[in-house]
Design a protein around this motif. Structure first.
Motif, PDB file in Angstrom:
ATOM      1  N   ILE A  91       0.854  -1.181   0.000  1.00  0.00           N
ATOM      2  CA  ILE A  91       0.000   0.000   0.000  1.00  0.00           C
ATOM      3  C   ILE A  91       0.894   1.236   0.000  1.00  0.00           C
ATOM      4  O   ILE A  91       2.053   1.176   0.430  1.00  0.00           O
ATOM      5  CB  ILE A  91      -0.954   0.025   1.213  1.00  0.00           C
ATOM      6  N   THR A  92       0.359   2.343  -0.483  1.00  0.00           N
ATOM      7  CA  THR A  92       1.089   3.616  -0.473  1.00  0.00           C
ATOM      8  C   THR A  92       0.089   4.714  -0.137  1.00  0.00           C
ATOM      9  O   THR A  92      -0.887   4.916  -0.871  1.00  0.00           O
ATOM     10  CB  THR A  92       1.760   3.889  -1.830  1.00  0.00           C
ATOM     11  N   LEU A  93       0.346   5.436   0.956  1.00  0.00           N
ATOM     12  CA  LEU A  93      -0.645   6.405   1.450  1.00  0.00           C
ATOM     13  C   LEU A  93      -0.030   7.311   2.493  1.00  0.00           C
ATOM     14  O   LEU A  93       1.096   7.106   2.939  1.00  0.00           O
ATOM     15  CB  LEU A  93      -1.843   5.655   2.038  1.00  0.00           C
ATOM     16  N   ILE A  94      -0.792   8.335   2.864  1.00  0.00           N
ATOM     17  CA  ILE A  94      -0.458   9.162   4.029  1.00  0.00           C
ATOM     18  C   ILE A  94      -1.624   9.087   5.008  1.00  0.00           C
ATOM     19  O   ILE A  94      -2.775   8.942   4.598  1.00  0.00           O
ATOM     20  CB  ILE A  94      -0.156  10.624   3.658  1.00  0.00           C
ATOM     21  N   GLN A  95      -1.314   9.173   6.297  1.00  0.00           N
ATOM     22  CA  GLN A  95      -2.353   9.076   7.324  1.00  0.00           C
ATOM     23  C   GLN A  95      -2.259  10.260   8.272  1.00  0.00           C
ATOM     24  O   GLN A  95      -1.171  10.708   8.621  1.00  0.00           O
ATOM     25  CB  GLN A  95      -2.206   7.770   8.107  1.00  0.00           C
ATOM     26  N   GLY A  96      -3.415  10.778   8.663  1.00  0.00           N
ATOM     27  CA  GLY A  96      -3.454  11.902   9.582  1.00  0.00           C
ATOM     28  C   GLY A  96      -4.660  11.803  10.491  1.00  0.00           C
ATOM     29  O   GLY A  96      -5.439  10.849  10.431  1.00  0.00           O
ATOM     30  N   GLY A  97      -4.814  12.837  11.321  1.00  0.00           N
ATOM     31  CA  GLY A  97      -5.942  12.810  12.227  1.00  0.00           C
ATOM     32  C   GLY A  97      -6.055  14.045  13.092  1.00  0.00           C
ATOM     33  O   GLY A  97      -5.459  15.078  12.813  1.00  0.00           O
ATOM     34  N   ARG A  98      -6.799  13.897  14.157  1.00  0.00           N
ATOM     35  CA  ARG A  98      -7.234  15.011  14.985  1.00  0.00           C
ATOM     36  C   ARG A  98      -6.113  15.581  15.831  1.00  0.00           C
ATOM     37  O   ARG A  98      -5.069  14.957  16.042  1.00  0.00           O
ATOM     38  CB  ARG A  98      -8.360  14.548  15.905  1.00  0.00           C
ATOM     39  N   ASN A  99      -6.390  16.761  16.336  1.00  0.00           N
ATOM     40  CA  ASN A  99      -5.579  17.359  17.386  1.00  0.00           C
ATOM     41  C   ASN A  99      -5.745  16.476  18.633  1.00  0.00           C
ATOM     42  O   ASN A  99      -6.858  16.292  19.137  1.00  0.00           O
ATOM     43  CB  ASN A  99      -6.077  18.783  17.652  1.00  0.00           C
ATOM     44  N   GLN A 100      -4.649  15.929  19.135  1.00  0.00           N
ATOM     45  CA  GLN A 100      -4.724  14.979  20.239  1.00  0.00           C
ATOM     46  C   GLN A 100      -5.199  15.605  21.542  1.00  0.00           C
ATOM     47  O   GLN A 100      -5.541  14.891  22.486  1.00  0.00           O
ATOM     48  CB  GLN A 100      -3.363  14.304  20.442  1.00  0.00           C
ATOM     49  N   ALA A 101      -5.239  16.923  21.594  1.00  0.00           N
ATOM     50  CA  ALA A 101      -5.769  17.599  22.781  1.00  0.00           C
ATOM     51  C   ALA A 101      -7.291  17.616  22.788  1.00  0.00           C
ATOM     52  O   ALA A 101      -7.913  17.936  23.801  1.00  0.00           O
ATOM     53  CB  ALA A 101      -5.240  19.028  22.869  1.00  0.00           C
ATOM     54  N   MET A 102      -7.896  17.271  21.647  1.00  0.00           N
ATOM     55  CA  MET A 102      -9.349  17.288  21.501  1.00  0.00           C
ATOM     56  C   MET A 102      -9.934  15.904  21.768  1.00  0.00           C
ATOM     57  O   MET A 102      -9.325  14.882  21.429  1.00  0.00           O
ATOM     58  CB  MET A 102      -9.735  17.750  20.103  1.00  0.00           C
ATOM     59  N   THR A 103     -11.121  15.859  22.358  1.00  0.00           N
ATOM     60  CA  THR A 103     -11.793  14.596  22.639  1.00  0.00           C
ATOM     61  C   THR A 103     -12.541  14.119  21.396  1.00  0.00           C
ATOM     62  O   THR A 103     -13.354  14.866  20.843  1.00  0.00           O
ATOM     63  CB  THR A 103     -12.794  14.755  23.795  1.00  0.00           C
ATOM     64  N   PRO A 104     -12.273  12.903  20.942  1.00  0.00           N
ATOM     65  CA  PRO A 104     -12.944  12.426  19.723  1.00  0.00           C
ATOM     66  C   PRO A 104     -14.418  12.143  19.948  1.00  0.00           C
ATOM     67  O   PRO A 104     -14.849  11.882  21.080  1.00  0.00           O
ATOM     68  CB  PRO A 104     -12.183  11.143  19.387  1.00  0.00           C
ATOM     69  N   LEU A 105     -15.187  12.192  18.857  1.00  0.00           N
ATOM     70  CA  LEU A 105     -16.587  11.788  18.910  1.00  0.00           C
ATOM     71  C   LEU A 105     -16.665  10.267  18.917  1.00  0.00           C
ATOM     72  O   LEU A 105     -15.684   9.581  18.607  1.00  0.00           O
ATOM     73  CB  LEU A 105     -17.324  12.370  17.700  1.00  0.00           C
ATOM     74  N   PRO A 106     -17.824   9.692  19.263  1.00  0.00           N
ATOM     75  CA  PRO A 106     -17.938   8.229  19.286  1.00  0.00           C
ATOM     76  C   PRO A 106     -17.655   7.615  17.917  1.00  0.00           C
ATOM     77  O   PRO A 106     -17.891   8.238  16.881  1.00  0.00           O
ATOM     78  CB  PRO A 106     -19.402   8.000  19.701  1.00  0.00           C
ATOM     79  N   PRO A 107     -17.149   6.369  17.878  1.00  0.00           N
ATOM     80  CA  PRO A 107     -16.892   5.703  16.607  1.00  0.00           C
ATOM     81  C   PRO A 107     -18.189   5.402  15.872  1.00  0.00           C
ATOM     82  O   PRO A 107     -19.281   5.442  16.449  1.00  0.00           O
ATOM     83  CB  PRO A 107     -16.165   4.415  17.018  1.00  0.00           C
ATOM     84  N   ILE A 108     -18.055   5.089  14.573  1.00  0.00           N
ATOM     85  CA  ILE A 108     -19.225   4.872  13.725  1.00  0.00           C
ATOM     86  C   ILE A 108     -19.226   3.455  13.156  1.00  0.00           C
ATOM     87  O   ILE A 108     -18.198   2.774  13.132  1.00  0.00           O
ATOM     88  CB  ILE A 108     -19.252   5.883  12.560  1.00  0.00           C
ATOM     89  N   ALA A 109     -20.398   3.038  12.689  1.00  0.00           N
ATOM     90  CA  ALA A 109     -20.512   1.740  12.021  1.00  0.00           C
ATOM     91  C   ALA A 109     -19.695   1.740  10.733  1.00  0.00           C
ATOM     92  O   ALA A 109     -19.487   2.784  10.114  1.00  0.00           O
ATOM     93  CB  ALA A 109     -21.979   1.439  11.729  1.00  0.00           C
ATOM     94  N   HIS A 110     -19.240   0.573  10.345  1.00  0.00           N
ATOM     95  CA  HIS A 110     -18.344   0.430   9.201  1.00  0.00           C
ATOM     96  C   HIS A 110     -19.125   0.366   7.883  1.00  0.00           C
ATOM     97  O   HIS A 110     -20.026  -0.451   7.722  1.00  0.00           O
ATOM     98  CB  HIS A 110     -17.525  -0.851   9.369  1.00  0.00           C
ATOM     99  N   GLU A 111     -18.779   1.257   6.943  1.00  0.00           N
ATOM    100  CA  GLU A 111     -19.347   1.235   5.593  1.00  0.00           C
ATOM    101  C   GLU A 111     -18.271   0.712   4.635  1.00  0.00           C
ATOM    102  O   GLU A 111     -17.242   1.361   4.438  1.00  0.00           O
ATOM    103  CB  GLU A 111     -19.790   2.638   5.159  1.00  0.00           C
ATOM    104  N   THR A 112     -18.497  -0.445   4.056  1.00  0.00           N
ATOM    105  CA  THR A 112     -17.485  -1.079   3.221  1.00  0.00           C
ATOM    106  C   THR A 112     -17.476  -0.486   1.814  1.00  0.00           C
ATOM    107  O   THR A 112     -18.422   0.178   1.380  1.00  0.00           O
ATOM    108  CB  THR A 112     -17.732  -2.587   3.107  1.00  0.00           C
TER     109      THR A 112
END
Length: 211
Positions: A91-112
Motif C-alpha cells: 500500500i502507499t498512502l499518508i495518514q493523519g488525524g485530529r488534534n490529540q488535545a481534543m476529545t474524539p466523537l464516538p466511533p461509527i458503524a463500518h461502511e465497506t
C-alpha cells in the motif's frame, strides 16, 4: 530527461488521475457532493465527499470538521514502497488525524467499499480503524492503486476493508510531498506494523473546513 523531470511528470500524472476519478465517480447527474479543504503547512488538499454513497462516514467526517477536531492535527504516517515489510500486497498512502488535545466523537458503524462503490484508488480518502466499527477521526489518503484495502481483500483477516468516502480533486502534489517526508521516528516496538512509517516531523493540519 533528468530525475527531477521524471518525478514532475509522475506527480502531474497522479494529480490528473485523481481529478479523473473525482469526475467519474458520480453515477447520477444529481448526486449530491460536499467539498472540503485540508490546509497544511505544506499546502492545501481539496476533497470531494460523497454523502449519498457513504452517509455515515461523510457525516462523521463533517461532524469532526464542525467540532474543530482536525484544527491543529497532523499527518504523521507516510507509507511508501521503501518503508513497508514484505506482504501479499503493498500500500502507499499518508495518514493523519485530529488534534490529540481534543476529545474524539464516538466511533461509527463500518461502511465497506462494497456498499459505497468507491475503491481505494489514487486520491481516495478513507477512514483508518482497528476493528470494524471503531473508526472515528483518523483517516488516510491513497497514492496509486490501494485496492488491497477494499472489502474482500485478505490483507486484513476480517476482509472488511476500510471505509472510503471521497477523493482529492486538487492538491495531490501536496499529498505526495507529505508522503516523501523522512520517516525514521524511533519506535519502542520494532515489530509494530507501522514501524519505519512515522514521520520525524509530522506535517501540521492548520484547518479542515467546508468550501
Amino acid at each position: 530527461m533528468n530525475r527531477r523531470g521524471v518525478l514532475s511528470l509522475g506527480k502531474s500524472f497522479l494529480s490528473c488521475m485523481a481529478l479523473v476519478l473525482a469526475l467519474s465517480l458520480p453515477a447520477l447527474a444529481e448526486e449530491k457532493t460536499t467539498d472540503v479543504v485540508i490546509s497544511t503547512d505544506l499546502g492545501d488538499i481539496n476533497l470531494r465527499l460523497y454523502p449519498e454513497r457513504a452517509p455515515l462516514t461523510v457525516a462523521n467526517f463533517l461532524n469532526n470538521i464542525d467540532a474543530g477536531l482536525y484544527n491543529g492535527g497532523q499527518f504523521y504516517r507516510a507509507v511508501r514502497m521503501d518503508n513497508q515489510r514484505p506482504a501479499k500486497t503493498t500500500i502507499t498512502l499518508i495518514q493523519g488525524g485530529r488534534n490529540q488535545a481534543m476529545t474524539p466523537l464516538p466511533p461509527i458503524a463500518h461502511e465497506t467499499t462494497e456498499m459505497t462503490g468507491i475503491s481505494h484508488q489514487n486520491g481516495v480518502i478513507s477512514m483508518a480503524r482497528l476493528e470494524p466499527g471503531t473508526a472515528n477521526t483518523e483517516f488516510f489518503i491513497c497514492i496509486g492503486d490501494n485496492s488491497a484495502l477494499d472489502y474482500g481483500s485478505d490483507r486484513n483477516p476480517d476482509r472488511q476493508g476500510y471505509a472510503t468516502f471521497g477523493v482529492v480533486t486538487q492538491g495531490m502534489e501536496v499529498v505526495m510531498n507529505i508522503q516523501n517526508q523522512p520517516t525514521n521516528f524511533p519506535m519502542e516496538d520494532p515489530d509494530s506494523p507501522v514501524h519505519g512509517q512515522i514521520m520525524e516531523q509530522p506535517v501540521k493540519i492548520l484547518s479542515v473546513r467546508r468550501k
